[in-house]
Scaffold this motif. Structure first.
Motif: not given
Length: 693
Positions: A174-179
């Motif tokens: 999720i953190k990578k996708l948010q970026a």
């Protein structure tokens, strides 16, 4: 919708007419269309199965090839109903009917996604939690940006992550996708749901209840207007013996009732004079359906074999059949190839995709060179957007093929015109510009100049031939000479002796775009502007399409490598007007052209008269060019072509004063190559031999 197998249960008109109570109950529910998009095998169809309680005639991979190949080949529809949250109940809705539009993820079928996306209120982007962003994921994200205001991200197949590591792994994903999403119109703060729609071990689905609650909490209340002109977009058609043809689709505008008169434009005269026999919404008969509703409409005396997908309209609001159209357009930054004039694109407008040839252009505002291309004071960028006299466009009552606009469109449409002014001249573009991109051109000395937003407010970065030369805080432009300078009179050239001239063929485009860029970056010196630069396209279609004026469109290169990770959607826009394919010359697109030659010698009796060579062939009818301006490139001096000289294509040019800086021998012969240029304009699509400046 209904099952074909249960077609004998289709109600007769009288039965529907008496079902007033059912119609009233149905109006206590609101239909919300959710587009389920994502890469092939991300689990979209499995998710729809896990969510759905009712399926339509087109749902869940019933297409024979879908079952054989294991992928979704066409739009599928299914639904589930849930109790409405408090904010919906405050508006009088007791139930939300979520209609799930399962869009195909196979790359070669992206055109189906584009066509179907125009009926979607909210997009749900399904991503394999184990693979992340994939090729079609990115393309579906682009579709979502154009045609939806809301996006929910669903991470599927979480059961394939070991339970002990699942929570930590999903947080990382999720953190990578948010970026990644932070760079989109939706931003990085998107709602995420984690599910396993169809666990590998056959156990019940995971996270589906939480997903439903997320959708209920995040979806906006759709704005529905039952009073507009009726327009219905259908995606499937099939016959029912003794009843007629059933069209299943979504109401884009207005409302419909049994016995209402309708027109099917794609059938021509055969599509006129039809009436709605009866209506159903997910197997329930209703007496009325309004904008946004998914509905099955039974129409008598209609041949289903002649219909695949298209539109139905009310009798009072005819829709044009388009051979060519003028559109306001916006280039997509995700598309990395050239977007060039005379290139062919797959143009999706409505539910149809056709091949079309594009011609790009922008307004002429008169600031670049008023003496040659535009003298109209009303041709400013804002006047172009606001002007209504002598224009053709979409009227306020015309139906369009979009219930709403997505985040990307909403960001642009406030500055888009709603009409097109045929009385104005426009500037030809070899390539459609990208919003907020650097402004580039080749100066009169052949150096590549690039001006882009600077790192600090109030600055532009100046590059020459790929090397950063400094920061610009002020710009000054002389329209008579085409000279562009910066603070302290510094030149945009390789040396202090540079003429710093923008060639006439690029001048209109460069100054038009540079005014917006400079103002946005706080660099002073150029005339102020309002809004954003406007890009237009004239599309010439290879076959006619029936489509409302004002509808959204997308141009793509669907013939590109389907395995490439690059986006194939090049631009989006809105149709301003239609024209006949043979009437393209009514769009006054000006293209600056040029002929180059050289100074040959100075006249012995008059030092302001020069003999010139190598611009024309010996048999050229030079009288067409008499009286036109000739530019001496190294000095910027203007001369007038007075006539021919001899029989070998030479000609005479008179300058206002003696040219300085040129070197001659004792006989007046010019030493070296002193370049001169004849700039003139030509209207695209006109065959006239007349030369204009």
């Amino acid at each position: 919708f209904i099952n074909r197998q249960s077609c004998n249960n289709w109600p007769l008109p009288s039965a529907v007419a008496m079902s007033d109570e059912k119609g009233k109950v149905a109006r206590k529910a609101i239909n919300v269309n959710i587009g389920i998009l994502g890469h092939i095998d991300s689990g979209k169809t499995s998710l729809c199965k896990a969510l759905s309680t009712i399926t339509s005639t087109a749902s869940l991979d019933k297409h024979p090839q879908s079952q054989e190949r294991g992928i979704t080949l066409d739009l599928g529809f299914s639904s589930f109903a849930t109790e409405a949250p408090e904010r919906f109940q405050a508006e009088g809705y007791e139930t939300i009917q979520f209609c799930l539009v399962d869009c195909p993820g196979h790359a070669s079928l992206i055109r189906t996604v584009i066509g179907g996306a125009q009926i979607i209120d909210l997009c749900a982007l399904v991503i394999d939690a184990n693979k992340g962003i994939q090729a079609q994921t990115a393309e579906c994200l682009v579709v979502s940006e154009i045609l939806a205001n809301q996006l929910v991200v669903i991470l599927n197949k979480i059961d394939m992550i070991p339970e002990a590591k699942r929570e930590k792994s999903l947080k990382s994903v999720i953190k990578k996708l948010q970026a990644t999403f932070a760079a989109t119109k939706f931003g990085g703060n998107l709602p995420f749901a984690c599910v396993a729609a169809s666990p590998q071990d056959g156990s019940p689905s995971l996270g589906v209840d939480a997903l439903i609650e997320l959708l209920k909490s995040k979806v906006d209340i759709p704005k529905r207007n039952p009073n507009g002109p009726f327009m219905f977009s259908f995606d499937h058609a099939f016959p029912i013996k003794g009843q007629g043809t059933v069209l299943t689709g979504t109401i884009l505008s207005g409302s419909v009732k049994p016995q209402q008169a309708i027109v099917v434009p794609s059938l021509g005269e055969a599509g006129k004079g039809k009436k709605v026999r009866s209506l159903q919404m997910f197997k329930k008969p209703v007496t009325e359906a309004i904008q946004g509703d998914r509905v099955a409409m039974c129409v008598a005396a209609l041949d289903a074999k002649e219909l695949e997908r298209g539109i139905v309209i009310g009798e009072k609001f005819p829709v044009p059949t388009i051979d060519a159209c003028v559109c306001v357009v916006n280039r997509l930054a995700y598309f990395k190839q050239n977007v060039s004039t005379k290139a062919k694109f797959h143009l999706t407008l409505g539910h149809q995709t056709v091949m079309a040839t594009a011609h790009f252009f922008c307004p002429l505002d008169g600031a670049a060179c008023p003496s040659s291309t535009s003298t109209a004071a009303g041709n400013s960028p804002q006047a172009q957007a606001d002007k209504s006299a002598k224009t053709t466009g979409a009227s306020g009552t015309s139906p369009t093929l979009a219930m709403g606009c997505g985040a990307a469109v909403a960001d642009k449409q406030q500055g888009w015109p709603t009409t097109f002014d045929f009385s104005q001249n426009y500037c030809h573009l070899d390539e459609l510009f990208l919003d907020r991109a650097p402004v580039e051109y080749t100066n009169s000395e052949g150096d590549e100049v690039k001006l882009s937003a600077g790192a600090e407010p109030g600055t532009l970065e100046f590059q020459l031939n790929g090397e950063v030369r400094g920061m610009v805080t002020e710009l000054r432009f002389e329209s008579a000479s085409g000279k562009l300078t910066i603070q302290d009179g510094l030149k945009l050239g390789a040396t202090v002796d540079s003429k710093s001239v923008i060639p006439l063929k690029d001048r209109d485009r460069v100054i038009y775009l540079l005014r917006f860029l400079a103002q946005r970056c706080g660099v002073v010196g150029l005339p102020p502007v309002e809004g954003e630069p406007l890009g237009y396209a004239l599309f010439i279609l290879e076959r006619p399409v029936t489509c409302p004026i004002g509808s959204l469109l997308i141009a793509s290169k669907l013939d590109f490598d389907i395995h490439s990770p690059n986006c194939r959607m090049a631009l989006f826009g809105r149709i301003l007007c239609s024209i006949g394919a043979k009437d393209t010359k009514s769009v006054r697109i000006v293209k600056m052209k040029s002929k180059t030659g050289f100074l040959d010698r100075v006249d012995k009796q008059d030092s302001t008269l020069l003999i010139c060579r190598d611009m024309f062939k010996a048999d050229t009818d030079m009288s067409l060019f008499y009286g036109l301006k000739i530019i001496h490139e190294s000095s910027g001096a203007e001369g007038i072509l007075e006539g021919s000289y001899g029989q070998d294509g030479k000609f005479k040019v008179r300058f206002k004063e003696e040219l300085r800086g040129i070197k001659t021998d004792a006989k007046g012969q010019i030493k070296g190559d002193e370049v001169i240029t004849l700039y003139f304009k030509k209207y695209n699509f006109e065959q006239s031999k007349k030369i204009l400046q």
